[in-house]
Design a protein around this motif. Structure first.
Motif, PDB file in Angstrom:
ATOM      1  N   VAL A 170       6.041  -6.859  41.477  1.00 42.33           N
ATOM      2  CA  VAL A 170       7.326  -6.158  41.435  1.00 42.33           C
ATOM      3  C   VAL A 170       7.623  -5.723  42.863  1.00 42.33           C
ATOM      4  O   VAL A 170       6.916  -4.888  43.428  1.00 42.33           O
ATOM      5  CB  VAL A 170       7.276  -4.947  40.488  1.00 42.33           C
ATOM      6  CG1 VAL A 170       8.624  -4.219  40.467  1.00 42.33           C
ATOM      7  CG2 VAL A 170       6.901  -5.390  39.073  1.00 42.33           C
ATOM      8  N   ARG A 171       8.671  -6.301  43.453  1.00 47.12           N
ATOM      9  CA  ARG A 171       8.909  -6.108  44.889  1.00 47.12           C
ATOM     10  C   ARG A 171      10.362  -5.761  45.175  1.00 47.12           C
ATOM     11  O   ARG A 171      11.268  -6.034  44.384  1.00 47.12           O
ATOM     12  CB  ARG A 171       8.540  -7.376  45.663  1.00 47.12           C
ATOM     13  CG  ARG A 171       7.079  -7.796  45.552  1.00 47.12           C
ATOM     14  CD  ARG A 171       6.819  -9.054  46.388  1.00 47.12           C
ATOM     15  NE  ARG A 171       7.592 -10.185  45.896  1.00 47.12           N
ATOM     16  CZ  ARG A 171       7.819 -11.303  46.600  1.00 47.12           C
ATOM     17  NH1 ARG A 171       7.317 -11.406  47.827  1.00 47.12           N
ATOM     18  NH2 ARG A 171       8.526 -12.290  46.086  1.00 47.12           N
ATOM     19  N   LEU A 172      10.549  -5.168  46.344  1.00 43.90           N
ATOM     20  CA  LEU A 172      11.872  -4.871  46.880  1.00 43.90           C
ATOM     21  C   LEU A 172      12.121  -5.771  48.070  1.00 43.90           C
ATOM     22  O   LEU A 172      11.277  -5.889  48.967  1.00 43.90           O
ATOM     23  CB  LEU A 172      11.948  -3.409  47.325  1.00 43.90           C
ATOM     24  CG  LEU A 172      13.266  -2.976  48.009  1.00 43.90           C
ATOM     25  CD1 LEU A 172      14.372  -2.841  46.975  1.00 43.90           C
ATOM     26  CD2 LEU A 172      13.071  -1.667  48.768  1.00 43.90           C
ATOM     27  N   GLY A 223      15.599  -8.271  54.951  1.00 44.21           N
ATOM     28  CA  GLY A 223      14.980  -9.505  54.476  1.00 44.21           C
ATOM     29  C   GLY A 223      13.482  -9.427  54.274  1.00 44.21           C
ATOM     30  O   GLY A 223      12.853 -10.427  53.925  1.00 44.21           O
ATOM     31  N   ASN A 224      12.882  -8.251  54.487  1.00 44.53           N
ATOM     32  CA  ASN A 224      11.447  -8.089  54.273  1.00 44.53           C
ATOM     33  C   ASN A 224      11.159  -7.740  52.816  1.00 44.53           C
ATOM     34  O   ASN A 224      12.024  -7.221  52.094  1.00 44.53           O
ATOM     35  CB  ASN A 224      10.897  -6.996  55.189  1.00 44.53           C
ATOM     36  CG  ASN A 224      11.047  -7.355  56.656  1.00 44.53           C
ATOM     37  OD1 ASN A 224      10.747  -8.474  57.054  1.00 44.53           O
ATOM     38  ND2 ASN A 224      11.537  -6.416  57.463  1.00 44.53           N
ATOM     39  N   PHE A 225       9.908  -8.002  52.395  1.00 47.63           N
ATOM     40  CA  PHE A 225       9.514  -7.745  51.013  1.00 47.63           C
ATOM     41  C   PHE A 225       8.457  -6.645  50.975  1.00 47.63           C
ATOM     42  O   PHE A 225       7.503  -6.655  51.759  1.00 47.63           O
ATOM     43  CB  PHE A 225       8.959  -9.025  50.367  1.00 47.63           C
ATOM     44  CG  PHE A 225       9.990 -10.102  50.219  1.00 47.63           C
ATOM     45  CD1 PHE A 225      10.723 -10.228  49.048  1.00 47.63           C
ATOM     46  CD2 PHE A 225      10.255 -10.990  51.262  1.00 47.63           C
ATOM     47  CE1 PHE A 225      11.693 -11.218  48.919  1.00 47.63           C
ATOM     48  CE2 PHE A 225      11.212 -11.984  51.135  1.00 47.63           C
ATOM     49  CZ  PHE A 225      11.934 -12.092  49.955  1.00 47.63           C
ATOM     50  N   TYR A 226       8.633  -5.705  50.018  1.00 44.01           N
ATOM     51  CA  TYR A 226       7.705  -4.582  49.883  1.00 44.01           C
ATOM     52  C   TYR A 226       7.349  -4.405  48.409  1.00 44.01           C
ATOM     53  O   TYR A 226       8.234  -4.462  47.544  1.00 44.01           O
ATOM     54  CB  TYR A 226       8.336  -3.290  50.398  1.00 44.01           C
ATOM     55  CG  TYR A 226       8.757  -3.349  51.850  1.00 44.01           C
ATOM     56  CD1 TYR A 226       7.845  -3.096  52.871  1.00 44.01           C
ATOM     57  CD2 TYR A 226      10.069  -3.666  52.197  1.00 44.01           C
ATOM     58  CE1 TYR A 226       8.230  -3.151  54.199  1.00 44.01           C
ATOM     59  CE2 TYR A 226      10.459  -3.731  53.523  1.00 44.01           C
ATOM     60  CZ  TYR A 226       9.536  -3.472  54.525  1.00 44.01           C
ATOM     61  OH  TYR A 226       9.921  -3.529  55.840  1.00 44.01           O
ATOM     62  N   PRO A 227       6.076  -4.191  48.107  1.00 48.23           N
ATOM     63  CA  PRO A 227       5.709  -3.936  46.710  1.00 48.23           C
ATOM     64  C   PRO A 227       6.271  -2.592  46.252  1.00 48.23           C
ATOM     65  O   PRO A 227       6.299  -1.624  47.026  1.00 48.23           O
ATOM     66  CB  PRO A 227       4.175  -3.913  46.745  1.00 48.23           C
ATOM     67  CG  PRO A 227       3.820  -3.578  48.156  1.00 48.23           C
ATOM     68  CD  PRO A 227       4.900  -4.173  49.010  1.00 48.23           C
ATOM     69  N   LEU A 228       6.741  -2.538  45.026  1.00 47.05           N
ATOM     70  CA  LEU A 228       7.266  -1.298  44.464  1.00 47.05           C
ATOM     71  C   LEU A 228       6.177  -0.630  43.629  1.00 47.05           C
ATOM     72  O   LEU A 228       5.578  -1.251  42.745  1.00 47.05           O
ATOM     73  CB  LEU A 228       8.488  -1.576  43.588  1.00 47.05           C
ATOM     74  CG  LEU A 228       9.785  -1.893  44.339  1.00 47.05           C
ATOM     75  CD1 LEU A 228      10.876  -2.317  43.360  1.00 47.05           C
ATOM     76  CD2 LEU A 228      10.239  -0.708  45.172  1.00 47.05           C
ATOM     77  N   THR A 229       5.936   0.638  43.913  1.00 50.10           N
ATOM     78  CA  THR A 229       4.970   1.422  43.153  1.00 50.10           C
ATOM     79  C   THR A 229       5.660   2.672  42.629  1.00 50.10           C
ATOM     80  O   THR A 229       6.606   3.181  43.235  1.00 50.10           O
ATOM     81  CB  THR A 229       3.763   1.833  44.021  1.00 50.10           C
ATOM     82  OG1 THR A 229       4.241   2.567  45.163  1.00 50.10           O
ATOM     83  CG2 THR A 229       2.997   0.604  44.488  1.00 50.10           C
ATOM     84  N   ALA A 230       5.176   3.163  41.504  1.00 52.17           N
ATOM     85  CA  ALA A 230       5.810   4.312  40.862  1.00 52.17           C
ATOM     86  C   ALA A 230       5.643   5.565  41.712  1.00 52.17           C
ATOM     87  O   ALA A 230       4.529   5.943  42.048  1.00 52.17           O
ATOM     88  CB  ALA A 230       5.214   4.532  39.475  1.00 52.17           C
TER      89      ALA A 230
END
Length: 339
Positions: free
Chosen positions: A319-321, A326-333
């Motif tokens: 699950v990423r943003l 244009g960069n990708f980051y993991p989404l954490t609660a």
């Protein structure tokens, strides 16, 4: 050995406490693990959800008027019913109240409950009252119905589905920050006049949220049944993670597509909070986060207050943003934690 509740969190605690229960009745179709339970009593399905609001945890009477509290306590429960694509019809309300509250104060609370019942077309059909040693507790159970074909669960999303959200995000969180700031200033100096900066919109998002009855009605008019849905109560990221876990999928959210109201954006900057962070993790927006099959995109393209914010991907993609750069980051609660 002692295990702290906080080490499990809300959903870990629910999983642990309900793990040993087996279904005893064929009428129980869905129990713990979705926005509402689903019961089959022949024909239409019965949908049931309950929430507890506790003073000092879920609301603060320094700035929450009792009439608004009554309205909100109903709206947030009905939101769970709408998140199943069902129609709420009845509520049951229980309260525990200390002797610091007068009858007139409870009249105000129930005036808000009555207004919500009128606005959403539901009936108050029962409840309970009890004494409390300290403060106020409100428990609302909402009961709704839907056909089996209409019902939407968290577990139906599939890779390739389009990820959508209603309304805008982060306003309730920023409104809460404004109220908390004024509360701190008041406690330091009771003679000071509150300065709410004419922020009617974000204050309303916190004090009088609305459940998205209108969106469920639009779904019916468009003959659209989402593949999965959840309401945004704990924060977009937290609730998206719940949906993805239930469906066994991942998701990609595009930062540039996140709907943020101009008032939320400006007030976030005043508080030195990244507006994207408020939108992703704020909580209490009570919007609907849902997925649709790619072939249904035209059905939502012109729906008022519905935005496409990303897509569902295979679970191994996570699950990423995708940032505006244009960069990708993991989404954490990082949203609301109940313990």
């Amino acid at each position: 050995m002692r295990t702290e509740i906080a080490s499990l969190g809300e959903f870990g605690l629910i999983d642990r406490l309900t793990a040993g229960f087996s279904r005893q009745n064929p009428s129980t179709l869905t129990a713990a693990g979705d926005d509402a339970a689903v019961l089959d009593h022949g024909g239409r399905k019965t949908v049931v959800s309950t929430d507890i609001l506790l003073e000092g945890i879920h609301f603060d009477l320094h700035y929450m008027p009792l009439k608004h509290l009554g309205y909100k306590s109903v709206a947030v429960n009905l939101s769970d019913i709408y998140a199943m694509n069902a129609r709420p019809e009845q509520i049951v309300v229980g309260i525990a109240v200390s002797n610091r509250f007068s009858v007139e104060a409870l009249d105000e609370l129930y005036a808000g409950i009555r207004l919500a019942c009128e606005n959403y077309g539901v009936d108050l059909v029962g409840g309970d009252t009890s004494a409390s040693n300290k403060g106020l507790l409100i428990s609302v159970t909402a009961i709704g119905t839907a056909t089996a074909e209409q019902l939407v669960y968290r577990h139906g999303a599939r890779p390739g589905d389009v990820l959508c959200v209603t309304g805008d995000l982060g306003g309730a969180y920023v409104g809460l920050q404004l109220l908390e700031r004024e509360k701190r200033l008041f406690l330091e100096n009771p003679d000071i006049r509150p300065d709410l900066e004419d922020q009617t919109y974000i204050l309303g998002r916190q004090l009088k949220p609305e459940a998205r009855k209108d969106i469920v009605e639009l779904f019916e008019q468009a003959r659209l049944v989402p593949t999965a849905m959840i309401d945004v109560s704990d924060g977009l990221t937290s609730d998206l993670l719940h949906l993805c876990k239930a469906s066994g999928v991942g998701a990609l959210v595009e930062e540039a597509l996140l709907p943020i109201h101009p008032d939320t954006y400006q007030q976030s900057l005043k508080f030195q909070v990244d507006p994207t962070t408020a939108a992703l993790h704020g909580g209490e927006d009570y919007e609907l986060l849902f997925t649709i099959a790619p072939g249904d995109v035209e059905k939502i393209r012109y729906m008022m207050d519905v935005k496409i914010i990303g897509e569902i991907v295979p679970a191994e993609d996570g699950v990423r943003l995708q940032s505006k750069g244009g960069n990708f980051y993991p989404l954490t609660a990082q949203g609301w934690a109940h313990f």
